[in-house]
Design a protein around this motif. Structure first.
Motif, PDB file in Angstrom:
ATOM      1  N   LEU A 218       1.058   9.039  -7.361  1.00  0.00           N
ATOM      2  CA  LEU A 218       0.337   8.652  -6.153  1.00  0.00           C
ATOM      3  C   LEU A 218       1.014   9.269  -4.937  1.00  0.00           C
ATOM      4  CD1 LEU A 218       0.057   4.957  -7.191  1.00  0.00           C
ATOM      5  CD2 LEU A 218      -1.912   6.393  -6.733  1.00  0.00           C
ATOM      6  N   GLN A 219       0.234   9.466  -3.894  1.00  0.00           N
ATOM      7  CA  GLN A 219       0.774   9.963  -2.631  1.00  0.00           C
ATOM      8  C   GLN A 219       1.347   8.792  -1.834  1.00  0.00           C
ATOM      9  OE1 GLN A 219       0.793  13.298  -1.824  1.00  0.00           O
ATOM     10  NE2 GLN A 219      -0.007  13.535  -3.884  1.00  0.00           N
ATOM     11  N   LYS A 220       2.373   9.084  -1.035  1.00  0.00           N
ATOM     12  CA  LYS A 220       2.996   8.033  -0.223  1.00  0.00           C
ATOM     13  C   LYS A 220       1.967   7.361   0.683  1.00  0.00           C
ATOM     14  CE  LYS A 220       5.467   8.748   3.514  1.00  0.00           C
ATOM     15  NZ  LYS A 220       6.505   9.091   4.484  1.00  0.00           N
ATOM     16  N   GLN A 221       1.117   8.150   1.332  1.00  0.00           N
ATOM     17  CA  GLN A 221       0.144   7.583   2.269  1.00  0.00           C
ATOM     18  C   GLN A 221      -0.814   6.612   1.563  1.00  0.00           C
ATOM     19  OE1 GLN A 221       0.534   7.910   5.558  1.00  0.00           O
ATOM     20  NE2 GLN A 221      -1.013   6.324   5.658  1.00  0.00           N
ATOM     21  N   ASP A 222      -1.214   6.945   0.332  1.00  0.00           N
ATOM     22  CA  ASP A 222      -2.089   6.050  -0.440  1.00  0.00           C
ATOM     23  C   ASP A 222      -1.378   4.729  -0.710  1.00  0.00           C
ATOM     24  OD1 ASP A 222      -4.030   8.029  -0.481  1.00  0.00           O
ATOM     25  OD2 ASP A 222      -3.406   8.794  -2.428  1.00  0.00           O
ATOM     26  N   LEU A 223      -0.098   4.803  -1.066  1.00  0.00           N
ATOM     27  CA  LEU A 223       0.679   3.590  -1.333  1.00  0.00           C
ATOM     28  C   LEU A 223       0.845   2.756  -0.068  1.00  0.00           C
ATOM     29  CD1 LEU A 223       3.341   5.070  -3.753  1.00  0.00           C
ATOM     30  CD2 LEU A 223       1.658   3.319  -4.317  1.00  0.00           C
ATOM     31  N   ILE A 224       1.094   3.404   1.062  1.00  0.00           N
ATOM     32  CA  ILE A 224       1.238   2.676   2.324  1.00  0.00           C
ATOM     33  C   ILE A 224      -0.049   1.917   2.646  1.00  0.00           C
ATOM     34  CG2 ILE A 224       1.416   2.974   4.845  1.00  0.00           C
ATOM     35  CD1 ILE A 224       3.491   5.185   4.292  1.00  0.00           C
ATOM     36  N   GLU A 225      -1.186   2.597   2.502  1.00  0.00           N
ATOM     37  CA  GLU A 225      -2.475   1.949   2.787  1.00  0.00           C
ATOM     38  C   GLU A 225      -2.711   0.760   1.863  1.00  0.00           C
ATOM     39  OE1 GLU A 225      -5.459   5.037   2.742  1.00  0.00           O
ATOM     40  OE2 GLU A 225      -4.422   6.135   4.329  1.00  0.00           O
TER      41      GLU A 225
ATOM     42  N   LYS B 163       9.889   3.239   1.148  1.00  0.00           N
ATOM     43  CA  LYS B 163      10.778   2.139   1.531  1.00  0.00           C
ATOM     44  C   LYS B 163      11.341   2.379   2.930  1.00  0.00           C
ATOM     45  CE  LYS B 163      13.077  -1.669   0.939  1.00  0.00           C
ATOM     46  NZ  LYS B 163      12.383  -2.951   1.135  1.00  0.00           N
ATOM     47  N   ASP B 164      11.704   3.631   3.230  1.00  0.00           N
ATOM     48  CA  ASP B 164      12.207   3.963   4.567  1.00  0.00           C
ATOM     49  C   ASP B 164      11.150   3.658   5.629  1.00  0.00           C
ATOM     50  OD1 ASP B 164      14.583   4.810   3.446  1.00  0.00           O
ATOM     51  OD2 ASP B 164      14.114   6.948   3.591  1.00  0.00           O
ATOM     52  N   ASP B 165       9.886   3.959   5.329  1.00  0.00           N
ATOM     53  CA  ASP B 165       8.802   3.743   6.292  1.00  0.00           C
ATOM     54  C   ASP B 165       8.457   2.262   6.453  1.00  0.00           C
ATOM     55  OD1 ASP B 165       8.700   6.455   6.579  1.00  0.00           O
ATOM     56  OD2 ASP B 165       6.682   6.706   5.753  1.00  0.00           O
ATOM     57  N   LEU B 166       8.411   1.517   5.347  1.00  0.00           N
ATOM     58  CA  LEU B 166       7.934   0.125   5.391  1.00  0.00           C
ATOM     59  C   LEU B 166       9.049  -0.901   5.496  1.00  0.00           C
ATOM     60  CD1 LEU B 166       4.981   0.247   2.837  1.00  0.00           C
ATOM     61  CD2 LEU B 166       4.906   0.448   5.321  1.00  0.00           C
ATOM     62  N   GLY B 167      10.274  -0.515   5.159  1.00  0.00           N
ATOM     63  CA  GLY B 167      11.420  -1.422   5.288  1.00  0.00           C
ATOM     64  C   GLY B 167      11.211  -2.741   4.569  1.00  0.00           C
ATOM     65  N   ASP B 168      11.355  -3.846   5.323  1.00  0.00           N
ATOM     66  CA  ASP B 168      11.238  -5.179   4.735  1.00  0.00           C
ATOM     67  C   ASP B 168       9.796  -5.578   4.430  1.00  0.00           C
ATOM     68  OD1 ASP B 168      13.969  -5.457   4.880  1.00  0.00           O
ATOM     69  OD2 ASP B 168      13.925  -6.520   6.798  1.00  0.00           O
ATOM     70  N   GLY B 169       8.844  -4.724   4.758  1.00  0.00           N
ATOM     71  CA  GLY B 169       7.440  -5.033   4.504  1.00  0.00           C
ATOM     72  C   GLY B 169       7.039  -4.892   3.058  1.00  0.00           C
ATOM     73  N   VAL B 170       7.941  -4.393   2.227  1.00  0.00           N
ATOM     74  CA  VAL B 170       7.640  -4.221   0.798  1.00  0.00           C
ATOM     75  C   VAL B 170       8.935  -4.329   0.002  1.00  0.00           C
ATOM     76  CG1 VAL B 170       7.878  -1.698   0.827  1.00  0.00           C
ATOM     77  CG2 VAL B 170       6.419  -2.784  -0.893  1.00  0.00           C
ATOM     78  N   ILE B 171       8.803  -4.841  -1.202  1.00  0.00           N
ATOM     79  CA  ILE B 171       9.900  -4.816  -2.177  1.00  0.00           C
ATOM     80  C   ILE B 171       9.476  -3.819  -3.245  1.00  0.00           C
ATOM     81  CG2 ILE B 171      11.149  -6.122  -3.944  1.00  0.00           C
ATOM     82  CD1 ILE B 171      10.583  -8.648  -2.188  1.00  0.00           C
ATOM     83  N   ILE B 172      10.346  -2.871  -3.550  1.00  0.00           N
ATOM     84  CA  ILE B 172      10.043  -1.886  -4.592  1.00  0.00           C
ATOM     85  C   ILE B 172      10.976  -2.120  -5.767  1.00  0.00           C
ATOM     86  CG2 ILE B 172       9.964   0.567  -5.190  1.00  0.00           C
ATOM     87  CD1 ILE B 172       9.343   1.139  -2.224  1.00  0.00           C
ATOM     88  N   LEU B 173      10.384  -2.347  -6.922  1.00  0.00           N
ATOM     89  CA  LEU B 173      11.157  -2.534  -8.153  1.00  0.00           C
ATOM     90  C   LEU B 173      10.842  -1.392  -9.105  1.00  0.00           C
ATOM     91  CD1 LEU B 173      10.524  -6.317  -8.898  1.00  0.00           C
ATOM     92  CD2 LEU B 173      12.484  -5.303  -7.747  1.00  0.00           C
ATOM     93  N   LYS B 174      11.889  -0.788  -9.650  1.00  0.00           N
ATOM     94  CA  LYS B 174      11.715   0.232 -10.682  1.00  0.00           C
ATOM     95  C   LYS B 174      12.117  -0.405 -12.008  1.00  0.00           C
ATOM     96  CE  LYS B 174      12.811   4.541  -9.846  1.00  0.00           C
ATOM     97  NZ  LYS B 174      11.550   5.244  -9.949  1.00  0.00           N
ATOM     98  N   ILE B 175      11.216  -0.373 -12.978  1.00  0.00           N
ATOM     99  CA  ILE B 175      11.486  -0.974 -14.282  1.00  0.00           C
ATOM    100  C   ILE B 175      11.373   0.112 -15.343  1.00  0.00           C
ATOM    101  CG2 ILE B 175      10.727  -2.667 -15.997  1.00  0.00           C
ATOM    102  CD1 ILE B 175       9.804  -4.433 -13.669  1.00  0.00           C
ATOM    103  N   ASP B 176      12.498   0.381 -16.011  1.00  0.00           N
ATOM    104  CA  ASP B 176      12.554   1.373 -17.088  1.00  0.00           C
ATOM    105  C   ASP B 176      11.930   0.748 -18.337  1.00  0.00           C
ATOM    106  OD1 ASP B 176      13.307   3.031 -19.244  1.00  0.00           O
ATOM    107  OD2 ASP B 176      15.170   3.613 -18.259  1.00  0.00           O
ATOM    108  N   VAL B 177      10.802   1.301 -18.779  1.00  0.00           N
ATOM    109  CA  VAL B 177      10.086   0.709 -19.916  1.00  0.00           C
ATOM    110  C   VAL B 177      10.885   0.779 -21.208  1.00  0.00           C
ATOM    111  CG1 VAL B 177       7.789   1.042 -18.925  1.00  0.00           C
ATOM    112  CG2 VAL B 177       8.774   2.842 -20.358  1.00  0.00           C
TER     113      VAL B 177
END
Length: 98
Positions: free
Chosen positions: A85-92, A37-51
């Protein structure tokens, strides 16, 4: 759930992290997602959902194991994977769907 639908229908890629409090790998993903989130800022929305607290949503998306990640954009699921997953994989991945 209507807020979730509105978010998923947007033009910004949405990364959903389906997790559980008791899940060790899920806890290890927390700093990775914060850095993402720090790297991509407004370029992504991250939602955490507790199952465990959101059984209906977990059932809707047929979550069998945690962590499970999905990327949505304009209401469509574009990608899904379980496990760490690795951060770099997620960014790509996210950049592919921008």
């Amino acid at each position: 759930m209507s807020n979730l639908t509105e978010i998923l229908n947007g033009d910004t890629p949405v990364l959903i992290d389906f997790f559980a409090e008791w899940c060790g790998p899920c806890k290890m993903m927390t700093p990775v997602l914060k850095d993402l989130k720090d790297d991509l800022g407004d370029g992504v929305i991250i939602l955490k959902i507790d199952v465990d607290k959101n059984n209906a949503i977990a059932a809707k998306y047929q979550i069998k194991g945690v962590p499970t990640f999905m990327i949505f954009k304009q209401g469509k699921m574009l990608w899904r994977q379980s496990g760490m997953l690795q951060k770099q994989d997620l960014i790509e991945l996210i950049n592919k769907f921008k």
